[in-house]
Design a protein around this motif. Sequence first.
Motif, PDB file in Angstrom:
ATOM      1  N   GLY A   1     -26.387  23.857 -14.532  1.00 23.73           N
ATOM      2  CA  GLY A   1     -27.785  23.517 -14.729  1.00 23.73           C
ATOM      3  C   GLY A   1     -28.711  24.701 -14.526  1.00 23.73           C
ATOM      4  N   SER A   2     -28.441  25.538 -13.526  1.00 25.98           N
ATOM      5  CA  SER A   2     -29.309  26.693 -13.272  1.00 25.98           C
ATOM      6  C   SER A   2     -29.245  27.697 -14.422  1.00 25.98           C
TER       7      SER A   2
ATOM      8  N   ALA B   1     -27.169  39.107 -15.761  1.00 22.18           N
ATOM      9  CA  ALA B   1     -28.171  39.828 -14.983  1.00 22.18           C
ATOM     10  C   ALA B   1     -28.080  39.532 -13.492  1.00 22.18           C
ATOM     11  N   GLY B   2     -27.104  38.731 -13.093  1.00 18.47           N
ATOM     12  CA  GLY B   2     -26.909  38.444 -11.681  1.00 18.47           C
ATOM     13  C   GLY B   2     -27.921  37.496 -11.082  1.00 18.47           C
ATOM     14  N   ARG B   3     -28.588  36.711 -11.919  1.00 16.37           N
ATOM     15  CA  ARG B   3     -29.620  35.808 -11.409  1.00 16.37           C
ATOM     16  C   ARG B   3     -29.051  34.498 -10.883  1.00 16.37           C
ATOM     17  N   SER B   4     -27.877  34.105 -11.334  1.00 13.26           N
ATOM     18  CA  SER B   4     -27.257  32.869 -10.874  1.00 13.26           C
ATOM     19  C   SER B   4     -25.765  32.943 -11.110  1.00 13.26           C
TER      20      SER B   4
ATOM     21  N   ALA C   1     -32.827  33.906  -2.909  1.00  8.82           N
ATOM     22  CA  ALA C   1     -34.051  33.824  -3.702  1.00  8.82           C
ATOM     23  C   ALA C   1     -34.438  35.184  -4.236  1.00  8.82           C
ATOM     24  N   ARG C   2     -34.192  36.230  -3.406  1.00  6.81           N
ATOM     25  CA  ARG C   2     -34.517  37.574  -3.860  1.00  6.81           C
ATOM     26  C   ARG C   2     -33.609  37.998  -5.009  1.00  6.81           C
ATOM     27  N   ALA C   3     -32.328  37.634  -4.929  1.00  6.13           N
ATOM     28  CA  ALA C   3     -31.391  37.999  -5.983  1.00  6.13           C
ATOM     29  C   ALA C   3     -31.752  37.304  -7.296  1.00  6.13           C
ATOM     30  N   VAL C   4     -32.176  36.044  -7.204  1.00  4.67           N
ATOM     31  CA  VAL C   4     -32.489  35.293  -8.421  1.00  4.67           C
ATOM     32  C   VAL C   4     -33.817  35.693  -9.009  1.00  4.67           C
TER      33      VAL C   4
END
Length: 353
Positions: free
Chosen positions: A19-20, A187-190, A348-351
């Motif tokens: 979902g993310s 991009a490593g966001r999730s 949260a910072r990584a995303v």
Amino acid sequence: MERIIRPTVLVTGGAGYIGSHAVLALVDAGWTVAVIDDLSTGHRFAVPEGVAFYEGDIADDALLARIFREQAIGRGFGAIMHFAGSIVVPESVADPLKYYHNNTAKSRVLLEAAVRAGVPHFIFSSTAATYGMPDVSPVVEDTPRAPINPYGWSKLMTEQMLADVAAAHRLNYGALRYFNVAGADPAGRSGQATDGATHLIKVAVEAALGKRDHVSVFGTDYATPDGTGVRDYIHVSDLAAAHVLALEALIDAPGRSLILNCGYGRGFSVLEVLDALDRLTGRPVERRFEPRRAGDPAALVSDSSRLRTTLGWIPRHADLETILSHALAWEQILEAIRADCSSETLGARAVNG
């Protein structure tokens, strides 16, 4: 120049793994997105900044009504992408009522609320488990559905509800049947952040990083080239892109619904996956050979030609090494998160950063 107004998409389970990634794909494509998630398995950090977030249950009628009102979803405008649910097959066998409740009964409540509000489009996260142990490979959408566990049945029941509701109301739907989803946002966001995950690539990557001491290989006597089970692995970002294309197709053709297999049409055995990971890391993981698990087919590979031709879907990450490298990179992000501070804060910072 006339501005195109796109409807808001409510993503259920939008703080979870798949979902993310759908949320990211929608936001990247310019859609307005809202998320509902009870955070039982999802993570708040997986929802990007600027996306409306509602913590709660998809069976909460009052909350759904408030979301539809606040996000202007309904009365012929807006859409739902439904990912919320339980997904662990062995657990479904041990606790079937949980799966019929979470996956079927709650989907009925969500669907009823959507019909009552006049939501015109609904995309459902379904599964190749609806096919059970098919006699053919690759599997096409018209292959007989014969689930062998409550998880598969709970999803197939929801598909049937969608078909019946679409025949009776002004709603069209897309049921996307996933094969084996893996990888992470490039991009490593999730990525997959579930503790105790059972998916092979997640387990193998954890073992490669020393988080597990081995990988169990269940069955070495299948009628496959190396005796281990063969599966069709699809990158989660390619899957998310398919959801956006499916939504566009539903909006363009309100009278049409879609049932689509989501895979690459190419299978890899358990040993092929582990060998590829060993090459990437240079640190071979220990393999422990164990008996077959009940109900595991020798091979489960998709025929995804309908997805490609109907939606014009062109995967960008259809390569096993790419899937593994993105999963490995995300696991290293999680490792740093857990080593340095709380997962919610640094996550949260990584995303978002």
